[in-house]
Design a protein around this motif. Structure first.
Motif, PDB file in Angstrom:
ATOM      1  N   PHE A 232      80.809  -5.274   8.028  1.00 42.83           N
ATOM      2  CA  PHE A 232      81.359  -4.647   9.238  1.00 42.83           C
ATOM      3  C   PHE A 232      80.235  -3.865   9.907  1.00 42.83           C
ATOM      4  O   PHE A 232      79.073  -3.990   9.526  1.00 42.83           O
ATOM      5  CB  PHE A 232      82.599  -3.777   8.917  1.00 42.83           C
ATOM      6  CG  PHE A 232      82.305  -2.506   8.169  1.00 42.83           C
ATOM      7  CD1 PHE A 232      82.101  -2.505   6.804  1.00 42.83           C
ATOM      8  CD2 PHE A 232      82.221  -1.287   8.845  1.00 42.83           C
ATOM      9  CE1 PHE A 232      81.828  -1.331   6.114  1.00 42.83           C
ATOM     10  CE2 PHE A 232      81.949  -0.104   8.171  1.00 42.83           C
ATOM     11  CZ  PHE A 232      81.748  -0.129   6.796  1.00 42.83           C
ATOM     12  N   GLY A 233      80.575  -3.096  10.943  1.00 37.62           N
ATOM     13  CA  GLY A 233      79.538  -2.336  11.661  1.00 37.62           C
ATOM     14  C   GLY A 233      78.642  -3.262  12.460  1.00 37.62           C
ATOM     15  O   GLY A 233      79.032  -4.376  12.850  1.00 37.62           O
ATOM     16  N   SER A 234      77.398  -2.839  12.654  1.00 36.65           N
ATOM     17  CA  SER A 234      76.548  -3.551  13.603  1.00 36.65           C
ATOM     18  C   SER A 234      76.130  -4.952  13.127  1.00 36.65           C
ATOM     19  O   SER A 234      75.618  -5.736  13.916  1.00 36.65           O
ATOM     20  CB  SER A 234      75.321  -2.713  13.958  1.00 36.65           C
ATOM     21  OG  SER A 234      74.606  -2.428  12.798  1.00 36.65           O
ATOM     22  N   CYS A 244      68.809  -3.654  11.082  1.00 36.69           N
ATOM     23  CA  CYS A 244      69.855  -2.637  10.900  1.00 36.69           C
ATOM     24  C   CYS A 244      70.452  -2.764   9.492  1.00 36.69           C
ATOM     25  O   CYS A 244      70.289  -3.785   8.832  1.00 36.69           O
ATOM     26  CB  CYS A 244      70.936  -2.756  11.978  1.00 36.69           C
ATOM     27  SG  CYS A 244      71.935  -4.240  11.908  1.00 36.69           S
ATOM     28  N   ASP A 245      71.134  -1.693   9.061  1.00 40.43           N
ATOM     29  CA  ASP A 245      71.676  -1.712   7.703  1.00 40.43           C
ATOM     30  C   ASP A 245      72.840  -2.719   7.616  1.00 40.43           C
ATOM     31  O   ASP A 245      73.292  -3.235   8.635  1.00 40.43           O
ATOM     32  CB  ASP A 245      72.126  -0.298   7.269  1.00 40.43           C
ATOM     33  CG  ASP A 245      73.344   0.208   8.041  1.00 40.43           C
ATOM     34  OD1 ASP A 245      73.790  -0.482   8.977  1.00 40.43           O
ATOM     35  OD2 ASP A 245      73.857   1.282   7.706  1.00 40.43           O
ATOM     36  N   ALA A 335      87.458   1.071   9.970  1.00 39.93           N
ATOM     37  CA  ALA A 335      86.109   0.799  10.495  1.00 39.93           C
ATOM     38  C   ALA A 335      85.935  -0.700  10.774  1.00 39.93           C
ATOM     39  O   ALA A 335      85.227  -1.103  11.693  1.00 39.93           O
ATOM     40  CB  ALA A 335      85.051   1.279   9.516  1.00 39.93           C
ATOM     41  N   SER A 338      87.475  -1.160  14.071  1.00 38.12           N
ATOM     42  CA  SER A 338      86.653  -0.717  15.207  1.00 38.12           C
ATOM     43  C   SER A 338      85.465  -1.663  15.409  1.00 38.12           C
ATOM     44  O   SER A 338      84.985  -1.825  16.531  1.00 38.12           O
ATOM     45  CB  SER A 338      86.222   0.754  15.107  1.00 38.12           C
ATOM     46  OG  SER A 338      85.650   1.032  13.896  1.00 38.12           O
ATOM     47  N   SER A 339      85.035  -2.336  14.335  1.00 40.44           N
ATOM     48  CA  SER A 339      83.985  -3.361  14.516  1.00 40.44           C
ATOM     49  C   SER A 339      84.533  -4.503  15.370  1.00 40.44           C
ATOM     50  O   SER A 339      83.841  -5.045  16.231  1.00 40.44           O
ATOM     51  CB  SER A 339      83.532  -3.930  13.166  1.00 40.44           C
ATOM     52  OG  SER A 339      83.057  -2.894  12.352  1.00 40.44           O
ATOM     53  N   ARG A 360      70.167   1.995  23.015  1.00 40.19           N
ATOM     54  CA  ARG A 360      69.887   2.237  21.598  1.00 40.19           C
ATOM     55  C   ARG A 360      68.384   2.223  21.331  1.00 40.19           C
ATOM     56  O   ARG A 360      67.867   3.063  20.579  1.00 40.19           O
ATOM     57  CB  ARG A 360      70.615   1.204  20.732  1.00 40.19           C
ATOM     58  CG  ARG A 360      72.128   1.466  20.658  1.00 40.19           C
ATOM     59  CD  ARG A 360      72.924   0.298  20.101  1.00 40.19           C
ATOM     60  NE  ARG A 360      72.917   0.262  18.655  1.00 40.19           N
ATOM     61  CZ  ARG A 360      73.984  -0.034  17.899  1.00 40.19           C
ATOM     62  NH1 ARG A 360      75.132  -0.320  18.442  1.00 40.19           N
ATOM     63  NH2 ARG A 360      73.898  -0.054  16.606  1.00 40.19           N
ATOM     64  N   ASN A 379      73.848   5.375  16.448  1.00 41.71           N
ATOM     65  CA  ASN A 379      73.971   4.188  17.298  1.00 41.71           C
ATOM     66  C   ASN A 379      75.427   3.917  17.663  1.00 41.71           C
ATOM     67  O   ASN A 379      75.721   3.483  18.774  1.00 41.71           O
ATOM     68  CB  ASN A 379      73.408   2.966  16.561  1.00 41.71           C
ATOM     69  CG  ASN A 379      71.904   2.945  16.608  1.00 41.71           C
ATOM     70  OD1 ASN A 379      71.306   3.353  17.597  1.00 41.71           O
ATOM     71  ND2 ASN A 379      71.289   2.489  15.532  1.00 41.71           N
ATOM     72  N   PHE A 380      76.321   4.167  16.713  1.00 46.25           N
ATOM     73  CA  PHE A 380      77.743   3.935  16.975  1.00 46.25           C
ATOM     74  C   PHE A 380      78.207   4.825  18.135  1.00 46.25           C
ATOM     75  O   PHE A 380      78.883   4.370  19.059  1.00 46.25           O
ATOM     76  CB  PHE A 380      78.542   4.203  15.682  1.00 46.25           C
ATOM     77  CG  PHE A 380      80.023   3.998  15.822  1.00 46.25           C
ATOM     78  CD1 PHE A 380      80.543   2.792  16.249  1.00 46.25           C
ATOM     79  CD2 PHE A 380      80.910   5.025  15.503  1.00 46.25           C
ATOM     80  CE1 PHE A 380      81.924   2.599  16.366  1.00 46.25           C
ATOM     81  CE2 PHE A 380      82.280   4.845  15.607  1.00 46.25           C
ATOM     82  CZ  PHE A 380      82.791   3.631  16.045  1.00 46.25           C
ATOM     83  N   VAL A 488      83.741  11.131  16.289  1.00 42.51           N
ATOM     84  CA  VAL A 488      82.730  10.284  15.637  1.00 42.51           C
ATOM     85  C   VAL A 488      81.334  10.914  15.699  1.00 42.51           C
ATOM     86  O   VAL A 488      80.431  10.474  14.998  1.00 42.51           O
ATOM     87  CB  VAL A 488      82.679   8.835  16.199  1.00 42.51           C
ATOM     88  CG1 VAL A 488      84.005   8.156  16.122  1.00 42.51           C
ATOM     89  CG2 VAL A 488      82.142   8.783  17.606  1.00 42.51           C
TER      90      VAL A 488
HETATM   91  N1  CTP Z   1      82.110   4.356  11.853  1.00 46.07           N
HETATM   92  C1  CTP Z   1      83.186   5.126  12.287  1.00 46.07           C
HETATM   93  N2  CTP Z   1      83.013   6.463  12.495  1.00 46.07           N
HETATM   94  C2  CTP Z   1      81.829   7.059  12.295  1.00 46.07           C
HETATM   95  C3  CTP Z   1      80.733   6.292  11.861  1.00 46.07           C
HETATM   96  C4  CTP Z   1      80.912   4.934  11.637  1.00 46.07           C
HETATM   97  O1  CTP Z   1      84.265   4.581  12.504  1.00 46.07           O
HETATM   98  N3  CTP Z   1      81.697   8.373  12.509  1.00 46.07           N
HETATM   99  C5  CTP Z   1      82.309   2.903  11.629  1.00 46.07           C
HETATM  100  C6  CTP Z   1      82.005   2.085  12.881  1.00 46.07           C
HETATM  101  O2  CTP Z   1      82.845   0.961  12.898  1.00 46.07           O
HETATM  102  C7  CTP Z   1      80.565   1.654  12.646  1.00 46.07           C
HETATM  103  C8  CTP Z   1      80.582   1.418  11.145  1.00 46.07           C
HETATM  104  O3  CTP Z   1      81.434   2.450  10.625  1.00 46.07           O
HETATM  105  O4  CTP Z   1      80.243   0.487  13.383  1.00 46.07           O
HETATM  106  C9  CTP Z   1      79.229   1.470  10.482  1.00 46.07           C
HETATM  107  O5  CTP Z   1      78.615   2.725  10.701  1.00 46.07           O
HETATM  108  P1  CTP Z   1      77.071   2.850  10.989  1.00 46.07           P
HETATM  109  O6  CTP Z   1      76.311   2.005  10.021  1.00 46.07           O
HETATM  110  O7  CTP Z   1      76.732   4.276  11.071  1.00 46.07           O
HETATM  111  O8  CTP Z   1      76.945   2.272  12.469  1.00 46.07           O
HETATM  112  P2  CTP Z   1      76.614   0.842  13.021  1.00 46.07           P
HETATM  113  O9  CTP Z   1      77.568   0.591  14.147  1.00 46.07           O
HETATM  114  O10 CTP Z   1      76.615  -0.156  11.926  1.00 46.07           O
HETATM  115  O11 CTP Z   1      75.161   1.012  13.646  1.00 46.07           O
HETATM  116  P3  CTP Z   1      73.711   0.912  12.935  1.00 46.07           P
HETATM  117  O12 CTP Z   1      73.079  -0.279  13.543  1.00 46.07           O
HETATM  118  O13 CTP Z   1      73.019   2.167  13.279  1.00 46.07           O
HETATM  119  O14 CTP Z   1      73.934   0.774  11.467  1.00 46.07           O
END
Ligand code: CTP
Ligand code: MG
Length: 583
Positions: A232-234, A244-245, A335, A338-339, A360, A379-380, A488
């Motif tokens: 999930f996430g980015s 990215c992670d 999460a 939200s992705s 970004r 980034n989120f 967030v």
């Molecule tokens: N997330 C959230 N609330 C937060 C932080 C994160 O709901 N305060 C959820 C979002 O869906 C986010 C996911 O967790 O996409 C992963 O978090 P993170 O790795 O911090 O963000 P990424 O969107 O993956 O961006 P990056 O490229 O920096 O990893």
């Protein structure tokens, strides 16, 4: 599954798919859901997400993409290869276990091959002829994974006359290369699209991400046989940059789920389980065990840290073979939702991702974001700001989340932990925006908008697409789209927010000035996005030029420029004042 049994060897390498001369090959793999179909869409709308952008091809749902990728990953193996290898013989050897759908090589402290078979059974067949190594005095912990080590029986006669293997690139371009690319672009819009193209996750990198999750799933499945590990996430929301992670979600929901139809009569069977005081404690215990398994038995998993007391407990580790920094969680299904929402927003209009990537990258270039957790913007949060800004345009470029909820049908209904996460999931049911603003204008206005935003009293809210009174005193308040009581960006300090505001104003100013007096692309001067991303380069260029002039001449020039800007340049000065006076 893509046309299996067409040939003995791999039908095409992903590298070949990217080359221009690929029409016959593409025809072979053009059924929906195949890599070729994805690539066709990619070609039709350059820089678009897996769903394409404004093209007329039906756009795929997030769940469809996830399921296809997951299936693909389950048929795929990862092989650490000798540095010199005969690609043809290698593929011939593997295809004894069944036809290969695609493959590619990459380098990460050694040469690796990612090979996707047409059928899952081929993986089992390969595992059955694979041995556990004997390591001399050391002992191996046996584990039948899909991560192999290939050795040559007789290396001397196999390495002669080898043509070098072409590796797929897994990293983003260097600053120097990016600078050159941006300076050669034709317009600021072209610059933003170039940046997106260079930084977005490639097909190969995306495959490697799903494969890594699938390999971790194999380890977790040793304890929880019906689990799924989902990215999930980015990595999946369309906003991921190379490097990215990798956020992973250990999904245990399928375990023990029964179908009401299968139970009959007056009896109801339940598993005997151990109870713990809360959901959080259960999460901690599960992650603790999986963390231990990854640490002790997970091939290629190193630096395992159990961060179980965080708000969202997680296991962090590096997956050596892929080079990904991984965060494994288990109780944050929201999460994942939200992705999906971000994926939809990114796929609705091609400007969304281009703008978000630039913002970004801009934030990273100015150290507004960091890979280390701290008081900085994430980034989120930046992506949420971009979405909010695009909802505020006239006409809006993106719809509000509340509007997406009104389009939802019964099947879209989704309640997670009591939160209503319902929104329409079929992208094709959302009307495209009539807004035709250029990326150049949007970038400039983004900086102006947030350079002047009343952060002290207002909250950013993509659910309603309008500013709301802040419910609490954090310097930056961005409402979580589903868990609406959460902010967030709670971590962001006042000084980091101020730094963001100052840089946004400065960037708006630079773009505003440039619009009037742009250096020609051939002048080798950073301009447009390059000037915003590489301020040190820009400053160095102008400093080195200035140094050549005597001090008296510099002062004279400065006075002249102040005089002339006072007389003629009132619009620019007003522009700057307008930007800096609003709080
Ligand atoms: N997330 C959230 N609330 C937060 C932080 C994160 O709901 N305060 C959820 C979002 O869906 C986010 C996911 O967790 O996409 C992963 O978090 P993170 O790795 O911090 O963000 P990424 O969107 O993956 O961006 P990056 O490229 O920096 O990893
Ligand atoms: Mg992430």
């Amino acid at each position: 599954m893509a046309a299996c049994g067409v040939g003995l060897l791999t039908r095409l390498s992903l590298r070949a798919q990217r080359s221009q001369v690929q029409c016959p090959l593409r025809r072979l793999l053009s059924c929906p859901g195949t890599v070729a179909a994805d690539l066709r869409r990619e070609e039709q709308s350059s820089g678009s997400a897996e769903t394409g952008s404004e093209d007329r091809t039906p756009k795929k749902r997030f769940s469809e993409v996830q399921n296809e990728r997951r299936g693909q990953a389950q048929r795929t193996v990862l092989i650490h290869c000798p540095n010199k290898i005969d690609e043809k013989k290698f593929l011939k050897f593997l295809s004894q276990h069944g036809p290969i759908n695609s493959h590619f090589f990459y380098e990460s402290f050694g040469l690796y091959a990612v090979v996707e078979f047409c059928q899952k059974e081929s993986v089992t067949s390969l595992q059955n002829i694979t041995r556990t190594p004997s390591l001399g005095p050391e002992a191996a912990i046996p584990f039948k994974s899909r991560y192999f080590n290939l050795k040559l029986r007789n290396s001397s006669n196999q390495t002669s006359e080898l043509s070098s293997i072409q590796c797929s690139n897994q990293s983003s371009p260097s600053s120097k290369k990016l600078y050159q690319l941006l300076c050669c672009a034709e317009s600021v819009d072209d610059q933003l699209n170039t940046l997106l193209r260079e930084f977005q996750l490639t097909e190969e990198n995306t495959r490697l991400r799903y494969l890594t999750c699938s390999l971790i799933e194999d380890v977790a499945a040793a304890y929880f046989p019906d689990c799924a590990v989902r990215p999930f996430g980015s990595s999946v929301n369309g906003f991921g940059k190379l490097g990215c992670d990798l956020d992973m979600f250990l999904d245990l929901d399928e375990i023990g789920k029964f179908s009401a139809q299968k139970t009959s009569g007056n009896f109801l069977m339940e598993f005997q389980v151990k109870n713990v005081p809360s959901e959080r404690v259960a999460t901690q215990k599960i992650l603790s065990v999986i963390g231990e398994c990854l640490d002790q038995f997970g091939p290629g998993c190193v630096g395992v840290q159990k961060i179980l007391n965080a708000r969202c407990p997680l296991v962090r580790f590096s997956h050596q073979a892929s080079g990904f920094q991984c965060d494994l969680t288990t109780n944050n299904r929201i999460a994942l939702k939200s992705s999906e929402l971000l994926y939809m927003y990114g796929a609705l209009d091609s400007r969304v991702r281009a703008l978000a990537f630039s913002v970004r990258c801009w934030a990273r270039a100015h150290s507004l974001t960091s890979s280390i957790p701290g008081a900085w913007i994430t980034n989120f949060s930046l992506t949420m700001m971009v979405i909010f800004f695009l909802q505020r345009r006239s006409p809006p470029i993106l719809p509000t989340l509340d509007y997406l909820k009104t389009l939802a049908d019964a099947e879209d209904k989704c309640i997670i932990e009591g939160y209503n996460c319902t929104f329409v999931r079929d992208l094709n049911r959302i009307k495209p925006s009539g807004n035709t603003e250029t990326l150049e204008l949007l970038l400039k206005e983004f900086f102006e908008y947030f350079g002047n935003f009343a952060f002290n009293k207002n909250s950013i809210n993509i659910r309603q697409g309008k500013e709301q009174n802040k419910p609490e005193s954090s310097p930056l308040h961005i409402q979580n789209p589903f868990e609406t009581s959460l902010n967030v960006s709670k971590n962001v300090s006042q000084s980091q927010l101020q730094k963001f505001v100052d840089l946004a104003r400065e960037s708006a100013w630079i773009l505003h000035q440039e619009g009037k007096d742009r250096p020609s692309p051939s002048s080798n001067q950073p301009w447009g996005l390059a000037a915003l991303l590489l301020p040190s380069v820009a400053n160095n260029v102008s400093l080195s030029k200035k140094k050549k002039k005597p001090a008296s001449e510099r002062i004279k020039n400065l006075l002249d420029s102040i005089k002339s800007s006072g007389a003629e340049n009132s619009t620019a000065t007003n522009g700057r004042r307008a930007i800096s006076t609003r709080a």
